[in-house]
Design a protein around this motif. Structure first.
Motif, PDB file in Angstrom:
ATOM      1  N   GLN A  52     -11.354   0.555 -18.362  1.00  0.00           N
ATOM      2  CA  GLN A  52     -10.415  -0.309 -19.076  1.00  0.00           C
ATOM      3  C   GLN A  52      -9.022   0.318 -19.102  1.00  0.00           C
ATOM      4  O   GLN A  52      -8.025  -0.382 -18.972  1.00  0.00           O
ATOM      5  N   LEU A  53      -8.955   1.653 -19.249  1.00  0.00           N
ATOM      6  CA  LEU A  53      -7.661   2.337 -19.158  1.00  0.00           C
ATOM      7  C   LEU A  53      -7.025   2.067 -17.800  1.00  0.00           C
ATOM      8  O   LEU A  53      -5.822   1.820 -17.702  1.00  0.00           O
ATOM      9  N   ALA A  54      -7.849   2.114 -16.741  1.00  0.00           N
ATOM     10  CA  ALA A  54      -7.342   1.866 -15.387  1.00  0.00           C
ATOM     11  C   ALA A  54      -6.781   0.451 -15.268  1.00  0.00           C
ATOM     12  O   ALA A  54      -5.682   0.254 -14.726  1.00  0.00           O
ATOM     13  N   LEU A  55      -7.502  -0.543 -15.779  1.00  0.00           N
ATOM     14  CA  LEU A  55      -7.008  -1.917 -15.720  1.00  0.00           C
ATOM     15  C   LEU A  55      -5.729  -2.095 -16.544  1.00  0.00           C
ATOM     16  O   LEU A  55      -4.800  -2.784 -16.123  1.00  0.00           O
ATOM     17  N   ASP A  56      -5.683  -1.466 -17.721  1.00  0.00           N
ATOM     18  CA  ASP A  56      -4.473  -1.541 -18.556  1.00  0.00           C
ATOM     19  C   ASP A  56      -3.271  -0.929 -17.836  1.00  0.00           C
ATOM     20  O   ASP A  56      -2.164  -1.472 -17.869  1.00  0.00           O
ATOM     21  N   MET A  57      -3.489   0.211 -17.166  1.00  0.00           N
ATOM     22  CA  MET A  57      -2.395   0.849 -16.431  1.00  0.00           C
ATOM     23  C   MET A  57      -1.956  -0.014 -15.253  1.00  0.00           C
ATOM     24  O   MET A  57      -0.760  -0.104 -14.958  1.00  0.00           O
ATOM     25  N   LEU A  58      -2.910  -0.662 -14.582  1.00  0.00           N
ATOM     26  CA  LEU A  58      -2.562  -1.551 -13.475  1.00  0.00           C
ATOM     27  C   LEU A  58      -1.693  -2.697 -13.964  1.00  0.00           C
ATOM     28  O   LEU A  58      -0.657  -3.012 -13.367  1.00  0.00           O
ATOM     29  N   ASP A  59      -2.095  -3.311 -15.080  1.00  0.00           N
ATOM     30  CA  ASP A  59      -1.295  -4.406 -15.642  1.00  0.00           C
ATOM     31  C   ASP A  59       0.105  -3.934 -16.016  1.00  0.00           C
ATOM     32  O   ASP A  59       1.099  -4.601 -15.718  1.00  0.00           O
ATOM     33  N   GLU A  60       0.191  -2.770 -16.666  1.00  0.00           N
ATOM     34  CA  GLU A  60       1.501  -2.239 -17.064  1.00  0.00           C
ATOM     35  C   GLU A  60       2.359  -1.930 -15.853  1.00  0.00           C
ATOM     36  O   GLU A  60       3.563  -2.235 -15.823  1.00  0.00           O
ATOM     37  N   THR A  61       1.774  -1.314 -14.837  1.00  0.00           N
ATOM     38  CA  THR A  61       2.531  -0.938 -13.649  1.00  0.00           C
ATOM     39  C   THR A  61       2.998  -2.169 -12.878  1.00  0.00           C
ATOM     40  O   THR A  61       4.127  -2.214 -12.414  1.00  0.00           O
ATOM     41  N   ARG A  62       2.145  -3.164 -12.771  1.00  0.00           N
ATOM     42  CA  ARG A  62       2.532  -4.392 -12.063  1.00  0.00           C
ATOM     43  C   ARG A  62       3.652  -5.123 -12.787  1.00  0.00           C
ATOM     44  O   ARG A  62       4.488  -5.760 -12.158  1.00  0.00           O
ATOM     45  N   SER A  63       3.683  -5.041 -14.111  1.00  0.00           N
ATOM     46  CA  SER A  63       4.718  -5.759 -14.868  1.00  0.00           C
ATOM     47  C   SER A  63       6.055  -5.020 -14.776  1.00  0.00           C
ATOM     48  O   SER A  63       7.089  -5.565 -15.034  1.00  0.00           O
TER      49      SER A  63
END
Length: 165
Positions: A154-165
């Motif tokens: 879940q940390l990985a998915l959260d970081m992906l969302d943050e980085t993409r934004s």
């Protein structure tokens, strides 16, 4: 102080904690100012990570996003989120912190552009497996009350969302 801290991380020397870095930095090595920068400065790391990702995307031209978890072996119990847990760094269950990171990668280069410190269940007061001693150290370690255990995926998915934004 950000530039001084970064210089301290990049200089020779085994230990990268505040005291040894300050000693190696000479006149710029104000231990108290470095400690304040790390522990209480009001800067938002999300802005730093976003700027890093933006710049590195242009340089690396990534073909892949890579997630990794890395263990930081610890002897004591003073550091945040230290617990007995598996780490590939040691290849076994041992006393360590675990960091989860997101890297941009191409055939010729890669760089970490986002990262989180993994908070084990034993550090989460809402967890049935909470360790009272570790929960009591949260304040001293600067862990906000609202921060709890989040699975690494879940940390990985959260970081992906943050980085993409």
């Amino acid at each position: 102080m950000g530039q001084v801290y970064l210089r301290g991380l990049l200089t020779d020397g085994r230990r990268k904690s505040i005291e040894p870095m300050a000693a190696r930095l000479g006149a710029d090595g104000n231990r108290q100012a470095l400690a304040n920068f790390i522990t209480t400065s009001p800067w938002d790391p999300a802005h730093v990570r976003a700027q890093l990702a933006w710049r590195m995307e242009a340089v690396i031209r990534p073909k892949a996003v890579v997630f990794d978890d890395t263990g930081f072996l610890k002897d004591g119990t003073a550091s945040a989120c230290v617990s007995r847990q598996y780490t590939g760094t040691a290849g076994k269950v041992t006393n360590c912190q675990v960091g989860v990171s997101l890297h941009l990668a191409s055939d010729h280069a890669s760089t970490a552009v986002n990262w989180r410190l993994f908070l084990p269940r034993t550090w989460d007061p809402a967890s049935p497996t909470a360790d009272p001693g570790k929960v009591a150290r949260r304040t001293a370690c600067g862990i906000p009350d609202g921060v709890g255990h989040v699975e690494k995926w879940q940390l990985a998915l959260d970081m992906l969302d943050e980085t993409r934004s």
